[in-house]
Scaffold this motif. Structure first.
Motif, PDB file in Angstrom:
ATOM      1  N   ARG A 116       0.732  -1.290   0.000  1.00 11.88           N
ATOM      2  CA  ARG A 116       0.084   0.050   0.105  1.00 11.88           C
ATOM      3  C   ARG A 116       0.764   1.137   0.078  1.00 11.88           C
ATOM      4  O   ARG A 116       0.381   2.330  -0.638  1.00 11.88           O
ATOM      5  N   GLU A 117       1.968   1.166   0.663  1.00 16.46           N
ATOM      6  CA  GLU A 117       2.963   2.177   0.731  1.00 16.46           C
ATOM      7  C   GLU A 117       3.632   2.725  -0.592  1.00 16.46           C
ATOM      8  O   GLU A 117       3.908   3.809  -0.762  1.00 16.46           O
ATOM      9  N   VAL A 118       3.793   1.746  -1.361  1.00 15.14           N
ATOM     10  CA  VAL A 118       4.664   2.064  -2.673  1.00 15.14           C
ATOM     11  C   VAL A 118       3.324   2.123  -3.794  1.00 15.14           C
ATOM     12  O   VAL A 118       3.717   2.190  -4.887  1.00 15.14           O
ATOM     13  N   ALA A 119       2.066   1.928  -3.391  1.00  8.54           N
ATOM     14  CA  ALA A 119       0.946   2.209  -4.588  1.00  8.54           C
ATOM     15  C   ALA A 119       1.141   3.331  -5.321  1.00  8.54           C
ATOM     16  O   ALA A 119       1.474   4.535  -4.644  1.00  8.54           O
ATOM     17  N   GLY A 120       1.146   3.347  -6.573  1.00 11.88           N
ATOM     18  CA  GLY A 120       1.277   4.596  -7.160  1.00 11.88           C
ATOM     19  C   GLY A 120       2.733   4.702  -7.713  1.00 11.88           C
ATOM     20  O   GLY A 120       2.974   5.656  -8.542  1.00 11.88           O
ATOM     21  N   THR A 121       3.700   3.954  -7.230  1.00 11.61           N
ATOM     22  CA  THR A 121       4.721   4.025  -7.959  1.00 11.61           C
ATOM     23  C   THR A 121       5.291   2.709  -8.663  1.00 11.61           C
ATOM     24  O   THR A 121       4.599   1.900  -8.518  1.00 11.61           O
ATOM     25  N   ASN A 122       6.179   2.607  -9.255  1.00  8.09           N
ATOM     26  CA  ASN A 122       6.786   1.435  -9.624  1.00  8.09           C
ATOM     27  C   ASN A 122       7.710   0.554  -8.739  1.00  8.09           C
ATOM     28  O   ASN A 122       8.404  -0.571  -9.065  1.00  8.09           O
ATOM     29  N   LEU A 123       8.038   1.238  -7.693  1.00 11.75           N
ATOM     30  CA  LEU A 123       8.935   0.614  -6.469  1.00 11.75           C
ATOM     31  C   LEU A 123       8.127  -0.697  -5.800  1.00 11.75           C
ATOM     32  O   LEU A 123       6.981  -0.761  -5.953  1.00 11.75           O
ATOM     33  N   VAL A 124       9.315  -1.765  -5.700  1.00  7.31           N
ATOM     34  CA  VAL A 124       8.739  -2.685  -4.623  1.00  7.31           C
ATOM     35  C   VAL A 124       8.694  -2.409  -3.369  1.00  7.31           C
ATOM     36  O   VAL A 124       7.737  -2.994  -2.526  1.00  7.31           O
ATOM     37  N   LEU A 125       9.656  -1.584  -2.855  1.00  6.51           N
ATOM     38  CA  LEU A 125       9.649  -1.388  -1.352  1.00  6.51           C
ATOM     39  C   LEU A 125      10.016  -0.053  -1.246  1.00  6.51           C
ATOM     40  O   LEU A 125      10.626   0.632  -2.020  1.00  6.51           O
ATOM     41  N   PRO A 126       9.611   0.756   0.017  1.00  5.59           N
ATOM     42  CA  PRO A 126       9.880   2.151   0.408  1.00  5.59           C
ATOM     43  C   PRO A 126      11.175   1.935   1.109  1.00  5.59           C
ATOM     44  O   PRO A 126      11.483   2.405   2.471  1.00  5.59           O
ATOM     45  N   VAL A 127      12.378   1.928   0.378  1.00  4.88           N
ATOM     46  CA  VAL A 127      13.508   2.008   1.208  1.00  4.88           C
ATOM     47  C   VAL A 127      14.231   3.430   1.440  1.00  4.88           C
ATOM     48  O   VAL A 127      14.305   4.244   0.676  1.00  4.88           O
ATOM     49  N   PRO A 128      14.406   3.580   2.862  1.00  4.01           N
ATOM     50  CA  PRO A 128      15.121   4.901   3.099  1.00  4.01           C
ATOM     51  C   PRO A 128      16.361   5.131   2.624  1.00  4.01           C
ATOM     52  O   PRO A 128      16.944   3.947   2.375  1.00  4.01           O
ATOM     53  N   ASP A 129      17.009   6.228   2.481  1.00  2.53           N
ATOM     54  CA  ASP A 129      18.527   6.497   2.138  1.00  2.53           C
ATOM     55  C   ASP A 129      19.613   5.687   2.870  1.00  2.53           C
ATOM     56  O   ASP A 129      19.105   5.398   4.112  1.00  2.53           O
ATOM     57  N   ILE A 130      20.464   5.434   2.457  1.00  3.81           N
ATOM     58  CA  ILE A 130      21.600   4.566   3.446  1.00  3.81           C
ATOM     59  C   ILE A 130      22.095   5.181   4.509  1.00  3.81           C
ATOM     60  O   ILE A 130      22.254   4.471   5.679  1.00  3.81           O
ATOM     61  N   ALA A 131      22.303   6.493   4.443  1.00  2.00           N
ATOM     62  CA  ALA A 131      22.688   7.135   5.692  1.00  2.00           C
ATOM     63  C   ALA A 131      21.661   6.955   6.788  1.00  2.00           C
ATOM     64  O   ALA A 131      22.135   6.651   7.964  1.00  2.00           O
ATOM     65  N   TYR A 132      20.505   7.265   6.762  1.00  3.72           N
ATOM     66  CA  TYR A 132      19.142   6.921   7.573  1.00  3.72           C
ATOM     67  C   TYR A 132      19.387   5.620   8.089  1.00  3.72           C
ATOM     68  O   TYR A 132      19.291   5.283   9.232  1.00  3.72           O
ATOM     69  N   CYS A 133      19.393   4.502   7.169  1.00  2.37           N
ATOM     70  CA  CYS A 133      19.206   3.251   7.484  1.00  2.37           C
ATOM     71  C   CYS A 133      20.323   2.787   8.569  1.00  2.37           C
ATOM     72  O   CYS A 133      20.294   2.113   9.257  1.00  2.37           O
ATOM     73  N   ASN A 134      21.652   3.306   8.214  1.00  2.00           N
ATOM     74  CA  ASN A 134      22.763   2.904   9.000  1.00  2.00           C
ATOM     75  C   ASN A 134      22.506   3.539  10.532  1.00  2.00           C
ATOM     76  O   ASN A 134      23.278   3.210  11.314  1.00  2.00           O
ATOM     77  N   ARG A 135      22.231   4.897  10.516  1.00  2.00           N
ATOM     78  CA  ARG A 135      21.907   5.612  11.637  1.00  2.00           C
ATOM     79  C   ARG A 135      20.986   4.755  12.472  1.00  2.00           C
ATOM     80  O   ARG A 135      21.180   4.619  13.874  1.00  2.00           O
ATOM     81  N   VAL A 136      19.778   4.129  11.996  1.00  2.00           N
ATOM     82  CA  VAL A 136      18.745   3.754  12.572  1.00  2.00           C
ATOM     83  C   VAL A 136      19.284   2.127  13.030  1.00  2.00           C
ATOM     84  O   VAL A 136      18.890   1.767  14.171  1.00  2.00           O
ATOM     85  N   LEU A 137      19.907   1.580  12.095  1.00  2.00           N
ATOM     86  CA  LEU A 137      20.419   0.023  12.524  1.00  2.00           C
ATOM     87  C   LEU A 137      21.365   0.211  13.782  1.00  2.00           C
ATOM     88  O   LEU A 137      21.289  -0.804  14.584  1.00  2.00           O
ATOM     89  N   LYS A 138      22.133   1.132  14.083  1.00  2.00           N
ATOM     90  CA  LYS A 138      22.768   1.325  15.318  1.00  2.00           C
ATOM     91  C   LYS A 138      21.986   1.377  16.452  1.00  2.00           C
ATOM     92  O   LYS A 138      22.092   0.616  17.584  1.00  2.00           O
ATOM     93  N   LYS A 139      20.820   1.932  16.416  1.00  2.00           N
ATOM     94  CA  LYS A 139      19.894   2.152  17.548  1.00  2.00           C
ATOM     95  C   LYS A 139      18.996   0.781  17.517  1.00  2.00           C
ATOM     96  O   LYS A 139      18.893   0.600  18.721  1.00  2.00           O
ATOM     97  N   ILE A 140      18.871   0.304  16.314  1.00  2.00           N
ATOM     98  CA  ILE A 140      18.201  -0.968  16.414  1.00  2.00           C
ATOM     99  C   ILE A 140      18.877  -2.194  17.398  1.00  2.00           C
ATOM    100  O   ILE A 140      18.327  -2.955  18.179  1.00  2.00           O
ATOM    101  N   ALA A 141      20.300  -2.129  16.899  1.00  2.00           N
ATOM    102  CA  ALA A 141      21.081  -3.215  17.595  1.00  2.00           C
ATOM    103  C   ALA A 141      21.170  -3.035  19.208  1.00  2.00           C
ATOM    104  O   ALA A 141      20.903  -3.794  19.909  1.00  2.00           O
ATOM    105  N   ALA A 142      21.206  -1.819  19.571  1.00  2.00           N
ATOM    106  CA  ALA A 142      21.067  -1.494  21.042  1.00  2.00           C
ATOM    107  C   ALA A 142      19.709  -1.977  21.580  1.00  2.00           C
ATOM    108  O   ALA A 142      19.668  -2.580  22.853  1.00  2.00           O
TER     109      ALA A 142
END
Length: 208
Positions: A116-142
């Motif tokens: 539903r989130e990617v509806a109207g686009t041609n994308l399969v997944l709504p992937v955030p940019d790499i810098a944001y992902c890496n910042r969040v992954l550090k917090k997730i690990a903790a």
């Protein structure tokens, strides 16, 4: 370097660091062990954004895809084979190497979760940019209690070690990763061999 400039300008007779060559160190490739990945997958995050990054990361753990390849994954790259199975068929963005992998149940559920989130686009997944992902992954690990630094690229390492642990051969794993040379995959084989060695060592002295 200041000393080199001074030597080249004739200000000193010799460069005292000319024969110094620092040793290169090989950093251990990060990956999730068998107990950590389920803990990450089953954790309930209070912040929705954390859950999304976790899902994108898990998608890569089960496909071996790099962040750029997941972010650029489009609907036409999901193809149904003659037997009805869904496959990702594309070229890796980094190397333009042909890449093909079957979608497992976990990856299918992640795709359905964000349909539903990617509806109207041609994308399969709504992937955030790499810098944001890496910042969040550090917090997730903790939050999950994983005591190591995690980056998005750890997902590819996790996929590789998981495939080899489950019995996939080196050549097949190399193809699944989209490596241009099987030598690039051999580092994971070394990790698996070390894990086997450590497992056997556990029984040493057990019955002395």
């Amino acid at each position: 370097m200041i000393v080199t400039k001074a030597y080249n300008a004739g200000m000193i007779a010799r460069n005292p660091f000319a024969d110094y060559h620092p040793k290169k160190t090989t950093k251990e490739r990060g990956y999730f062990i068998e107990s950590e990945l389920p803990a990450l997958m089953n954790h309930k995050f209070a912040f929705e954004g954390y859950g999304k990054v976790r899902d994108m990361f898990v998608f890569s753990c089960f496909t071996g895809m790099a962040h750029a390849d997941v972010k650029g994954l489009t609907q036409e790259m999901i193809q149904r084979s003659f037997d009805g199975d869904l496959w990702i068929v594309k070229n890796r963005q980094k190397t333009d190497t042909p890449f093909k992998i079957k979608l497992c149940d976990i990856t299918k559920r992640i795709i359905a979760r964000y349909k539903r989130e990617v509806a109207g686009t041609n994308l399969v997944l709504p992937v955030p940019d790499i810098a944001y992902c890496n910042r969040v992954l550090k917090k997730i690990a903790a939050e999950v209690g994983i005591d190591e630094t995690i980056t998005y690229h750890c997902a590819r390492h996790t996929f590789a070690t998981m495939m080899l642990t489950l019995g996939a051969d080196l050549y097949t794993t190399s193809k699944l990763l989209g490596h241009t040379d099987v030598k690039m995959t051999q580092v994971y084989a070394k990790i698996i061999n070390r894990k086997k060695d450590e497992a056997v060592n556990l029984v040493n002295g057990l019955f002395d």
